[in-house]
Structure formats: C-alpha cells, structure tokens
Design an enzyme around this catalytic site. Structure first.
Site, PDB file in Angstrom:
ATOM      1  N   ASN A   8       0.920  -1.266   0.110  1.00 37.52           N
ATOM      2  CA  ASN A   8      -0.022   0.221  -0.036  1.00 37.52           C
ATOM      3  C   ASN A   8       0.955   1.204   0.027  1.00 37.52           C
ATOM      4  O   ASN A   8       1.817   1.540   0.792  1.00 37.52           O
ATOM      5  CB  ASN A   8      -0.838   0.072   1.176  1.00 37.52           C
ATOM      6  CG  ASN A   8      -2.101   1.038   1.059  1.00 37.52           C
ATOM      7  OD1 ASN A   8      -1.580   2.165   0.870  1.00 37.52           O
ATOM      8  ND2 ASN A   8      -3.222   0.870   1.374  1.00 37.52           N
ATOM      9  N   ARG A  19       5.290  18.442   1.357  1.00 37.37           N
ATOM     10  CA  ARG A  19       5.824  19.628   0.658  1.00 37.37           C
ATOM     11  C   ARG A  19       5.271  19.522  -0.858  1.00 37.37           C
ATOM     12  O   ARG A  19       4.949  18.440  -1.403  1.00 37.37           O
ATOM     13  CB  ARG A  19       7.295  19.262   0.491  1.00 37.37           C
ATOM     14  CG  ARG A  19       8.054  19.121   1.937  1.00 37.37           C
ATOM     15  CD  ARG A  19       8.163  20.694   2.448  1.00 37.37           C
ATOM     16  NE  ARG A  19       8.835  20.831   3.485  1.00 37.37           N
ATOM     17  CZ  ARG A  19       8.521  20.658   4.772  1.00 37.37           C
ATOM     18  NH1 ARG A  19       7.295  20.297   5.191  1.00 37.37           N
ATOM     19  NH2 ARG A  19       9.126  20.592   5.930  1.00 37.37           N
ATOM     20  N   HIS A  44      -5.658   3.839  -1.835  1.00 44.60           N
ATOM     21  CA  HIS A  44      -6.822   4.030  -1.375  1.00 44.60           C
ATOM     22  C   HIS A  44      -6.804   5.775  -1.651  1.00 44.60           C
ATOM     23  O   HIS A  44      -6.682   6.408  -0.814  1.00 44.60           O
ATOM     24  CB  HIS A  44      -7.081   3.951   0.064  1.00 44.60           C
ATOM     25  CG  HIS A  44      -8.513   4.096   0.498  1.00 44.60           C
ATOM     26  ND1 HIS A  44      -8.908   3.412   1.770  1.00 44.60           N
ATOM     27  CD2 HIS A  44      -9.419   4.767   0.107  1.00 44.60           C
ATOM     28  CE1 HIS A  44     -10.310   3.961   2.005  1.00 44.60           C
ATOM     29  NE2 HIS A  44     -10.340   4.810   1.014  1.00 44.60           N
ATOM     30  N   ARG A  46      -8.654   9.226  -1.816  1.00 41.26           N
ATOM     31  CA  ARG A  46      -9.713   9.742  -0.990  1.00 41.26           C
ATOM     32  C   ARG A  46     -10.079  11.142  -1.714  1.00 41.26           C
ATOM     33  O   ARG A  46      -9.327  11.378  -2.489  1.00 41.26           O
ATOM     34  CB  ARG A  46      -9.444   9.903   0.560  1.00 41.26           C
ATOM     35  CG  ARG A  46      -9.155   8.569   1.286  1.00 41.26           C
ATOM     36  CD  ARG A  46      -8.945   8.938   2.822  1.00 41.26           C
ATOM     37  NE  ARG A  46      -8.589   7.504   3.638  1.00 41.26           N
ATOM     38  CZ  ARG A  46      -9.792   6.922   3.945  1.00 41.26           C
ATOM     39  NH1 ARG A  46     -11.028   7.289   3.884  1.00 41.26           N
ATOM     40  NH2 ARG A  46      -9.349   5.927   4.581  1.00 41.26           N
ATOM     41  N   HIS A  51      -3.547  12.207   0.284  1.00 46.43           N
ATOM     42  CA  HIS A  51      -2.145  11.265   0.217  1.00 46.43           C
ATOM     43  C   HIS A  51      -2.073  10.556  -1.280  1.00 46.43           C
ATOM     44  O   HIS A  51      -1.504  11.317  -2.189  1.00 46.43           O
ATOM     45  CB  HIS A  51      -1.988   9.952   1.181  1.00 46.43           C
ATOM     46  CG  HIS A  51      -3.533   9.637   1.676  1.00 46.43           C
ATOM     47  ND1 HIS A  51      -4.359   9.006   0.635  1.00 46.43           N
ATOM     48  CD2 HIS A  51      -3.999   9.206   3.008  1.00 46.43           C
ATOM     49  CE1 HIS A  51      -5.475   8.592   1.593  1.00 46.43           C
ATOM     50  NE2 HIS A  51      -5.284   8.581   2.829  1.00 46.43           N
ATOM     51  N   GLU A  76      -8.508   0.700  -3.460  1.00 48.88           N
ATOM     52  CA  GLU A  76      -9.647   0.582  -2.469  1.00 48.88           C
ATOM     53  C   GLU A  76     -10.461   1.911  -2.448  1.00 48.88           C
ATOM     54  O   GLU A  76      -9.961   2.970  -2.696  1.00 48.88           O
ATOM     55  CB  GLU A  76      -8.837   0.625  -1.050  1.00 48.88           C
ATOM     56  CG  GLU A  76      -7.973  -0.783  -0.741  1.00 48.88           C
ATOM     57  CD  GLU A  76      -7.364  -0.492   0.584  1.00 48.88           C
ATOM     58  OE1 GLU A  76      -6.723  -1.754   0.856  1.00 48.88           O
ATOM     59  OE2 GLU A  76      -7.315   0.394   1.171  1.00 48.88           O
ATOM     60  N   THR A 106      -8.423   6.542   8.350  1.00 41.94           N
ATOM     61  CA  THR A 106      -7.963   5.295   7.760  1.00 41.94           C
ATOM     62  C   THR A 106      -9.255   4.414   7.952  1.00 41.94           C
ATOM     63  O   THR A 106     -10.313   4.683   8.869  1.00 41.94           O
ATOM     64  CB  THR A 106      -6.832   4.673   8.462  1.00 41.94           C
ATOM     65  OG1 THR A 106      -6.406   3.506   7.899  1.00 41.94           O
ATOM     66  CG2 THR A 106      -7.221   4.363  10.101  1.00 41.94           C
ATOM     67  N   HIS A 198      -4.271  -4.278   7.462  1.00 41.22           N
ATOM     68  CA  HIS A 198      -4.561  -3.297   8.658  1.00 41.22           C
ATOM     69  C   HIS A 198      -3.750  -3.551   9.835  1.00 41.22           C
ATOM     70  O   HIS A 198      -3.873  -4.655  10.539  1.00 41.22           O
ATOM     71  CB  HIS A 198      -5.961  -3.013   9.094  1.00 41.22           C
ATOM     72  CG  HIS A 198      -6.190  -1.438   9.352  1.00 41.22           C
ATOM     73  ND1 HIS A 198      -6.445  -0.579   8.471  1.00 41.22           N
ATOM     74  CD2 HIS A 198      -5.857  -0.890  10.597  1.00 41.22           C
ATOM     75  CE1 HIS A 198      -6.457   0.567   9.011  1.00 41.22           C
ATOM     76  NE2 HIS A 198      -6.202   0.399  10.341  1.00 41.22           N
ATOM     77  N   GLY A 221       0.816  -1.080   4.287  1.00 47.46           N
ATOM     78  CA  GLY A 221       1.195   0.136   3.929  1.00 47.46           C
ATOM     79  C   GLY A 221       2.105   0.763   5.346  1.00 47.46           C
ATOM     80  O   GLY A 221       3.032   0.972   5.135  1.00 47.46           O
ATOM     81  N   HIS A 222       1.289   0.972   6.371  1.00 49.73           N
ATOM     82  CA  HIS A 222       2.028   1.667   7.419  1.00 49.73           C
ATOM     83  C   HIS A 222       3.125   1.133   7.978  1.00 49.73           C
ATOM     84  O   HIS A 222       4.195   1.750   8.008  1.00 49.73           O
ATOM     85  CB  HIS A 222       0.896   2.028   8.506  1.00 49.73           C
ATOM     86  CG  HIS A 222       1.347   2.916   9.635  1.00 49.73           C
ATOM     87  ND1 HIS A 222       1.660   4.292   9.589  1.00 49.73           N
ATOM     88  CD2 HIS A 222       1.976   2.666  10.813  1.00 49.73           C
ATOM     89  CE1 HIS A 222       2.060   4.926  10.608  1.00 49.73           C
ATOM     90  NE2 HIS A 222       2.243   3.610  11.435  1.00 49.73           N
TER      91      HIS A 222
END
Length: 245
Positions: A8, A19, A44, A46, A51, A76, A106, A198, A221-222
């Site tokens: 992700n 930036r 994902h 949004r 992001h 997603e 999230t 997740h 991802g994270h």
C-alpha cells in the site's frame, strides 16, 4: 502457496504531500517494491487527495503495465460514483470496497452485509462486468458473509486492526486470531477467497498465516513503510515476503 504481498503506497504519498515536491516518488518506491518481489500495489484515493492523488493512478497503472505485467493493481475506496469512474478508467485487477466516511483517517470497520447488500449488489455486478475482481472489507465476524457471497463478491478482506493493536498483549492476540480464523473458515466455506489488511507487521504476520493458511493476499502500508525508512524498500519487502512463507 503463500499469501501474496500487495504494498500500500498511501503512506508514501502522504509523506510526499507534506511538501510541494515530487519526492518521495510514489511510482519510484512502487517500482522498488515490485522489483523486490511484491505481487502488487494498493492505493486508497480519498476525495480530498490527502495522500494518493488521482493523477497517481494512471502512473501506477502504466508502471505495472509497462514494467511488471504480472503484478496486480488494487484500488480501495468507498463506492461513490466518482470512485467508480476512477476504477473504470484505470482498470485495476482488484477493487476493494470499504464503508469509509470520506473524512476518516483510515479504514476502521467492515461492511454491514445484512443492511448494505442491496446497495452493494449492483456495484459489485458493475465492477465484475468491467473485468475487475471485487473484494469487500469485512469485520472478522461471519454474520452476513452469506449475503456477500450471494451478491457475487470474489473475496473479503478481513480487517486486522484489532489484531494489530495487540502487539504487546499475547493473550489478546490469541483471542483476535481465534476470531480471524473462525471468520476466514466461514468465508472459505461459502466459496469466498480471503485477503487481510490493517496494522500487519513482520512480527504479527507469521501467526496470522499459520491460522489462515488459505489467505490469498495481504495489503500492507503503514508498518511496511515505517520499516522501509529503516531498512530500505527492497530489504523490507523481502522481510515481509519471508514472514508470509
């Protein structure tokens, strides 16, 4: 066969967007992940593009098509008409539908299949008619999974956030693994394939895949991005693939 890893890229995009500069490169790090053995890339987008930007989608599609044609693109999102237009334009191999409010930081819960199956059914049919595999974000509670199967969904993605939150509590981790295993087995019995995502990490993946050996894919991802800051993307992807073995 081990579960596939989809990386992700949202956290990479969030760092870039701090930036008004083109780095870190979303496609550059996506390329590094795929070259290191990741099976696909997940985003994902949004509505506020905080992001992933809509412009990233075409770049990622081109990266996969031109350089890694065996890889998969997974998009997603909540199935608004704008989102559906995006996925129909960029044709990911998989679309994962989530019940998020656009303002959520999230994804933090799965679909209520009992109350929302009538809403989801025509959307699932539309996406499948377009040649896309459809996965629905699901809580690890098999109530309503038969509704998901009945509307033609290919997969459910088990929400593993509560499991990820048990990193310092082994007893709680075992309870969450019990829930996930029960849910996965119920979904499998209905003919659904299983994804998961997740707060998954190198540390908690081995226990998960041991409990759910039929797991098809994880999207991470994270935690993966955090590790990549320490070890670099190629080494990090290799570590996650090893954790899935």
């Amino acid at each position: 066969m081990p579960a596939k890893l989809s990386v992700n890229l949202n956290a990479v995009a969030m760092l870039r967007n701090r930036r008004d500069l083109p780095w870190p490169s979303v496609t550059g790090l996506g390329r590094a992940a795929l070259a290191a053995g990741a099976a696909g890339l997940t985003v994902h987008p949004r509505p506020d593009q905080r992001h992933i930007r809509f412009s990233d989608l075409g770049d990622i599609r081109a990266l996969i098509d031109d350089e890694f044609p065996q890889a998969e693109f997974n998009i997603e999102g909540f199935p608004s008409e704008a989102f559906l237009d995006l996925v129909e334009k960029h044709q990911p191999e998989q679309v994962t539908l989530v019940p998020d409010d656009p303002t959520q930081a999230t994804s933090d819960h799965g679909w209520d299949f009992v109350s929302r199956s009538d809403f989801l059914a025509p959307i699932v049919a539309r996406l499948k008619a377009g040649g896309m595999r459809v996965s629905l974000f699901a809580d690890p509670d098999p109530l309503g999974y038969e509704r998901a199967a009945a509307i033609g969904v290919d997969r459910v993605e088990l929400y593993t956030g509560p499991y990820g939150a048990t990193y310092d509590d082994p007893a709680a981790a075992t309870r969450e693994l019990d829930r996930l295993e029960k849910a996965a087995n119920a979904a499998t019995a209905l003919g659904l394939d299983i994804n998961a995502g997740h707060d998954l990490t190198v540390d908690n993946l081995p226990a998960l895949v041991k409990r759910i050996p039929q797991l098809s894919e994880v999207s991470i991802g994270h935690g993966l991005t955090a590790d990549a800051l320490m070890y670099g993307m190629p080494v990090t992807v290799s570590r996650y693939i090893a954790a899935l073995a």
